[in-house]
Design a protein around this motif. Structure first.
Motif, PDB file in Angstrom:
ATOM      1  N   LYS A 114      -1.998 -15.612  -6.640  1.00  0.00           N
ATOM      2  CA  LYS A 114      -0.652 -15.585  -6.053  1.00  0.00           C
ATOM      3  C   LYS A 114      -0.679 -15.489  -4.534  1.00  0.00           C
ATOM      4  O   LYS A 114       0.143 -16.100  -3.852  1.00  0.00           O
ATOM      5  N   TYR A 115      -1.611 -14.700  -3.980  1.00  0.00           N
ATOM      6  CA  TYR A 115      -1.637 -14.448  -2.535  1.00  0.00           C
ATOM      7  C   TYR A 115      -2.849 -15.108  -1.889  1.00  0.00           C
ATOM      8  O   TYR A 115      -3.946 -15.080  -2.437  1.00  0.00           O
ATOM      9  N   GLU A 116      -2.626 -15.664  -0.699  1.00  0.00           N
ATOM     10  CA  GLU A 116      -3.727 -16.266   0.037  1.00  0.00           C
ATOM     11  C   GLU A 116      -4.639 -15.179   0.598  1.00  0.00           C
ATOM     12  O   GLU A 116      -4.185 -14.092   0.967  1.00  0.00           O
ATOM     13  N   THR A 117      -5.914 -15.509   0.689  1.00  0.00           N
ATOM     14  CA  THR A 117      -6.899 -14.541   1.179  1.00  0.00           C
ATOM     15  C   THR A 117      -6.578 -14.098   2.600  1.00  0.00           C
ATOM     16  O   THR A 117      -6.720 -12.923   2.943  1.00  0.00           O
ATOM     17  N   GLY A 118      -6.144 -15.037   3.437  1.00  0.00           N
ATOM     18  CA  GLY A 118      -5.825 -14.701   4.830  1.00  0.00           C
ATOM     19  C   GLY A 118      -4.733 -13.652   4.936  1.00  0.00           C
ATOM     20  O   GLY A 118      -4.782 -12.786   5.817  1.00  0.00           O
ATOM     21  N   GLU A 119      -3.734 -13.711   4.058  1.00  0.00           N
ATOM     22  CA  GLU A 119      -2.660 -12.717   4.073  1.00  0.00           C
ATOM     23  C   GLU A 119      -3.202 -11.337   3.735  1.00  0.00           C
ATOM     24  O   GLU A 119      -2.818 -10.333   4.345  1.00  0.00           O
ATOM     25  N   THR A 120      -4.083 -11.287   2.749  1.00  0.00           N
ATOM     26  CA  THR A 120      -4.673 -10.004   2.371  1.00  0.00           C
ATOM     27  C   THR A 120      -5.529  -9.453   3.507  1.00  0.00           C
ATOM     28  O   THR A 120      -5.486  -8.255   3.802  1.00  0.00           O
ATOM     29  N   LEU A 121      -6.303 -10.319   4.160  1.00  0.00           N
ATOM     30  CA  LEU A 121      -7.102  -9.885   5.307  1.00  0.00           C
ATOM     31  C   LEU A 121      -6.222  -9.327   6.404  1.00  0.00           C
ATOM     32  O   LEU A 121      -6.557  -8.322   7.048  1.00  0.00           O
ATOM     33  N   SER A 122      -5.084  -9.955   6.642  1.00  0.00           N
ATOM     34  CA  SER A 122      -4.173  -9.505   7.686  1.00  0.00           C
ATOM     35  C   SER A 122      -3.629  -8.111   7.394  1.00  0.00           C
ATOM     36  O   SER A 122      -3.453  -7.297   8.298  1.00  0.00           O
ATOM     37  N   ARG A 123      -3.390  -7.838   6.120  1.00  0.00           N
ATOM     38  CA  ARG A 123      -2.898  -6.504   5.765  1.00  0.00           C
ATOM     39  C   ARG A 123      -3.946  -5.440   6.081  1.00  0.00           C
ATOM     40  O   ARG A 123      -3.624  -4.357   6.561  1.00  0.00           O
ATOM     41  N   VAL A 124      -5.208  -5.755   5.778  1.00  0.00           N
ATOM     42  CA  VAL A 124      -6.284  -4.778   5.986  1.00  0.00           C
ATOM     43  C   VAL A 124      -6.595  -4.596   7.467  1.00  0.00           C
ATOM     44  O   VAL A 124      -6.866  -3.481   7.925  1.00  0.00           O
ATOM     45  N   ILE A 125      -6.541  -5.669   8.242  1.00  0.00           N
ATOM     46  CA  ILE A 125      -6.974  -5.615   9.643  1.00  0.00           C
ATOM     47  C   ILE A 125      -5.791  -5.447  10.595  1.00  0.00           C
ATOM     48  O   ILE A 125      -5.706  -4.473  11.340  1.00  0.00           O
ATOM     49  N   ASN A 126      -4.848  -6.406  10.561  1.00  0.00           N
ATOM     50  CA  ASN A 126      -3.773  -6.419  11.555  1.00  0.00           C
ATOM     51  C   ASN A 126      -2.731  -5.329  11.309  1.00  0.00           C
ATOM     52  O   ASN A 126      -2.317  -4.627  12.245  1.00  0.00           O
ATOM     53  N   ASP A 127      -2.282  -5.208  10.053  1.00  0.00           N
ATOM     54  CA  ASP A 127      -1.226  -4.222   9.771  1.00  0.00           C
ATOM     55  C   ASP A 127      -1.714  -2.796   9.979  1.00  0.00           C
ATOM     56  O   ASP A 127      -0.984  -1.948  10.508  1.00  0.00           O
ATOM     57  N   THR A 128      -2.937  -2.509   9.556  1.00  0.00           N
ATOM     58  CA  THR A 128      -3.463  -1.161   9.775  1.00  0.00           C
ATOM     59  C   THR A 128      -3.703  -0.901  11.264  1.00  0.00           C
ATOM     60  O   THR A 128      -3.618   0.241  11.713  1.00  0.00           O
ATOM     61  N   ALA A 129      -3.994  -1.958  12.038  1.00  0.00           N
ATOM     62  CA  ALA A 129      -4.176  -1.798  13.485  1.00  0.00           C
ATOM     63  C   ALA A 129      -2.870  -1.357  14.144  1.00  0.00           C
ATOM     64  O   ALA A 129      -2.880  -0.566  15.107  1.00  0.00           O
ATOM     65  N   VAL A 130      -1.734  -1.844  13.630  1.00  0.00           N
ATOM     66  CA  VAL A 130      -0.429  -1.427  14.165  1.00  0.00           C
ATOM     67  C   VAL A 130      -0.208   0.063  13.909  1.00  0.00           C
ATOM     68  O   VAL A 130       0.239   0.808  14.788  1.00  0.00           O
ATOM     69  N   VAL A 131      -0.532   0.511  12.690  1.00  0.00           N
ATOM     70  CA  VAL A 131      -0.404   1.938  12.357  1.00  0.00           C
ATOM     71  C   VAL A 131      -1.356   2.765  13.225  1.00  0.00           C
ATOM     72  O   VAL A 131      -0.992   3.826  13.733  1.00  0.00           O
ATOM     73  N   LYS A 132      -2.583   2.269  13.400  1.00  0.00           N
ATOM     74  CA  LYS A 132      -3.576   2.967  14.220  1.00  0.00           C
ATOM     75  C   LYS A 132      -3.074   3.136  15.662  1.00  0.00           C
ATOM     76  O   LYS A 132      -3.184   4.209  16.259  1.00  0.00           O
TER      77      LYS A 132
END
Length: 588
Positions: A118-136
C-alpha cells in the motif's frame, strides 16, 4: 511501546504528548533540567531588584562589597545552571528522538507485507528520517528556551504584581492579543507543515525509486524524465517553504508589534506614576527590566509555537505507521519439523477488491515435488505468498496435517522454509554476509565451502581474491544473474529448510547458467518437500505432481503424462515448451 493506542482519537496536542510519553524519557533527568532552569531564571529575577536598589539610593557609599560578590557568584551559578539545563534538555531530546526512531524501526521491520503493498518505501523512509528530525529539532533546539521562557514569564509577572499591580494589568493585555494571533495562524502553520512533510515524503520516494535503478534510467535515456519528476518535488517543497515563511513573517512581527505597543504604554503610564510619586524611579527601572524578561521569552515562545505546529504535523504522519498492526512472530505453537502433508482447502484470496484465487484445493505431500504451472497472472506467486503467510486467505484454510498453519508461530514456520526467487536479491555486503543472512550463529569457512560446492558456487567464489569476503555491490550488481542465483541457493542450503519453494528460479538465466543452477537446485531439493513454479517444462516434467492454474483456479492436477493426455491447455503449453527446448539445443 504499548500496543493498541489509537493516537488519532487523541487530537493533535494530546497525540504529540502521548507519543513523547511512549518514548519513555528519563523523569529524573527532566526534573533536574527543570530545576536548573528554575535556578537560572530565579537568579535572573534578582538583577532588577538589585538595580532598583541602586537607582533609588545610588552612591558610592551605598555599594556593599558583599552584595557585589554575591551578585558575581549568582551570575556564575546562573551560567553553570543554564549550561546544565541546556545540556540535559538536549540529552532528553536526543534520547526521545532515538527512542522514537527505534519504535518506528521496530514497527516497520515487523509490519506485514500488505503494508508495503500500500505504501511506497520512500514515504516510510521519510517518516523515519524527516518527520522524526522535525520532532528532534523542536525538542533539542526550542524546548529548552520554551521551558526557561515560561518560568521567566510567570516569575516576572508575579513579581510585577507586587511592584505595581495596575501597570501589570496593562501589560497583561498583550497575552490575549498574542494568543489570538497565534491561534489564527497556528492552524495554518499546521496544515502547511503537513503538506511540506507529505511533499518531502514524495520526493524521498522518487529518490528511492530512481537511484537503485540508475542503470535502467541511463539505459532508457530517461534522465530528463526523472529529472522532471525530481524537479516537480523540489518545486512543491519550495512552494510550501514559501507558505511557511509567509506565516512566520506574519507571526513574529505581529507579536513584536503588540509587545512594543505594550512597552510604550507601560513607559508612558509608568512615567506618569513616577511623576505623581506613586512609583519610584527604581521601581520604574525594575519594572522595565522585568518587562524585558517577559518580552524576550515571548518572542522565543512564538518561534516554539510555530515549530510545535510543524512537529504535530510530523507526529500525525508518524502515528499512521505506529497504529498499523504488526506480525507477531512468537504467537502460537512452535513447529519443530514438517513431516506431514500440507493441505489447501477451499482457499480464496483477493487484493483489495480484485479476486486472485478462487476455491483452491490441493495437497503438497511430504518429501515430494509439487509443481505449479500455467499462464502468467494466474495466481501462482500469490499461492506462494499464502504458504509463506505473507497474507491470510480471504476464505478457506491451509493445514499441516490436521492443524491450520496459522496456529504455528510465524518464526518457527518460516524458519522451516527456504525460498529461491526468479531474481534473488542480495544485500549490500560480502558473499559471506549474503549466504549467512538470517543465521544467528557463527558459520565456519568449512561449512560455507560445503554449501557453496553443493550450490555449484564455490568455483567462481574461489577465483575472487577475497573469496567469501568479496563485496557484491548494491543488490548484488557485481555478480552475474547465475552467480546471484547460486549464492541464493547456498543460502537456502545453509538454512537447511524442510520445505523448499522455487519461484521460476531458472527462467531469467542463459542456458549455461541454467545448467549450473539446475544442478544446484537438484542438490537442494534432495529429501525436501518442494513446491516449484516454472515456465520451463524441463524443470517440472519429473515432478511427482503438477498443478495447472488458470485465472486463480486449478484446472488440472496429475503427473506430466496424465496432464498431457487429459488437459488441452497443458498439452499446448508442453508442446510449445518442447519446441523451444529443441530450438535452444540446435543453437548450442
Amino acid at each position: 511501546m504499548k500496543e493498541g493506542i489509537k493516537y488519532k482519537e487523541l487530537g493533535n496536542w494530546r497525540m504529540f504528548i502521548q507519543l513523547m510519553k511512549e518514548t519513555n524519557p528519563s523523569k529524573l533527568t527532566l526534573i533536574v533540567a527543570l530545576c536548573m532552569s528554575v535556578i537560572t531564571t530565579g537568579i535572573g529575577f534578582t538583577v532588577p531588584l538589585f538595580t532598583k536598589k541602586l537607582v533609588d539610593g545610588f552612591s558610592l557609599d551605598a555599594l556593599n562589597h558583599l552584595q557585589i560578590i554575591m551578585l558575581v557568584v549568582a551570575f556564575v551559578l546562573q551560567a553553570i545552571a543554564s549550561g546544565l539545563s541546556i545540556y540535559l534538555l538536549n540529552r532528553i531530546g536526543h534520547n526521545v528522538v532515538a527512542n522514537l526512531r527505534d519504535m518506528l524501526w521496530k514497527k516497520i521491520i515487523h509490519l506485514p507485507i500488505h503494508y508495503y503493498d500500500k505504501y511506497e518505501t520512500g514515504e516510510t523512509l521519510s517518516r523515519v528520517i524527516n518527520d522524526t528530525a522535525v520532532v528532534k529539532e523542536l525538542i533539542t533546539e526550542y524546548l529548552a528556551n520554551c521551558l526557561a521562557g515560561v518560568i521567566s514569564i510567570i516569575g516576572s509577572v508575579i513579581i510585577l504584581l507586587f511592584l505595581d499591580w495596575k501597570m501589570t494589568l496593562v501589560m497583561l493585555i498583550a497575552i490575549p492579543l498574542s494568543m489570538v494571533v497565534l491561534t489564527l495562524l497556528g492552524k495554518k502553520m499546521f496544515n502547511i507543515s503537513k503538506g511540506m512533510q507529505e511533499e518531502t515524503a514524495r520526493f524521498t520516494s522518487v529518490l528511492n525509486q530512481v537511484l537503485p535503478e540508475i542503470r535502467l534510467v541511463k539505459a532508457s535515456n530517461a534522465e530528463e524524465i526523472e529529472y522532471d519528476r525530481g524537479k516537480t518535488g523540489i518545486t512543491n517543497i519550495f512552494k510550501f517553504g514559501l507558505k511557511e515563511a509567509k506565516v512566520q513573517a506574519l507571526i513574529t512581527p505581529m507579536i513584536s508589534f503588540i509587545l512594543m505597543i505594550i512597552l510604550v504604554a507601560i513607559v508612558g503610564y509608568g512615567g506618569v506614576r513616577v511623576s505623581s510619586g506613586a512609583l519610584t524611579a527604581g521601581d520604574m527601572v525594575a519594572f522595565i527590566l522585568y518587562l524585558i524578561q517577559i518580552i524576550m521569552p515571548m518572542a522565543q515562545l512564538t518561534v516554539f509555537f510555530t515549530q510545535l505546529q510543524k512537529a504535530m504535523g510530523a507526529t500525525e504522519r508518524i502515528t499512521t505507521v505506529l497504529e498499523h498492526e504488526v506480525e507477531d512472530l512468537h504467537v502460537g505453537k512452535k513447529l519443530k519439523e514438517i513431516n506431514e502433508t500440507i493441505t489447501v482447502e477451499n482457499v480464496d484470496f483477493a487484493y483489495e477488491e480484485e479476486k486472485v484465487l478462487s476455491n483452491m484445493n490441493f495437497t503438497i505431500e511430504h518429501g515430494k515435488v509439487t509443481a505449479i504451472v500455467g499462464p502468467s497472472g494466474g495466481g501462482k506467486t500469490t499461492m506462494f505468498s499464502l504458504l509463506e503467510r505473507y497474507y491470510k486467505p480471504t476464505n478457506g484454510v491451509i493445514k499441516l496435517g490436521n492443524t491450520p498453519i496459522d496456529e504455528f508461530t510465524l518464526e518457527s514456520w518460516r524458519s522451516n522454509m527456504g525460498y529461491v526467487a526468479q531474481e534473488s536479491t542480495l544485500i549490500y555486503g560480502t558473499i559471506r554476509d549474503n549466504i549467512c543472512y538470517g543465521i544467528d550463529k557463527d558459520v565456519s569457512d568449512e561449512e560455507l565451502e560445503r554449501v557453496t560446492k553443493m550450490a555449484y558456487a564455490y568455483n567462481f567464489i574461489s577465483e575472487f581474491p577475497n573469496k567469501f569476503d568479496t563485496e557484491v555491490g548494491e543488490r548484488g550488481i557485481k555478480l552475474s544473474g547465475g552467480q546471484r542465483q547460486r549464492i541464493a541457493i547456498a543460502r537456502a542450503l545453509l538454512r537447511d529448510p524442510q520445505i523448499l519453494m522455487l519461484d521460476e528460479a531458472t527462467s531469467s538465466l542463459d542456458s549455461k547458467s541454467e545448467i549450473y543452477v539446475q544442478k544446484a537446485l537438484d542438490n537442494l531439493m534432495k529429501g525436501r518437500t518442494t513446491l516449484v513454479i516454472a515456465h520451463r517444462l524441463s524443470t517440472v516434467i519429473d515432478s511427482d505432481k503438477i498443478l495447472f492454474v488458470e485465472k486463480g483456479h486449478i484446472t488440472g492436477s496429475g503427473t506430466h503424462e496424465e496432464l498431457f493426455k487429459t488437459h488441452d491447455m497443458y498439452r499446448e503449453f508442453a508442446t510449445q515448451q518442447l519446441r523451444i527446448q529443441e530450438c535452444e539445443k540446435s543453437e548450442l
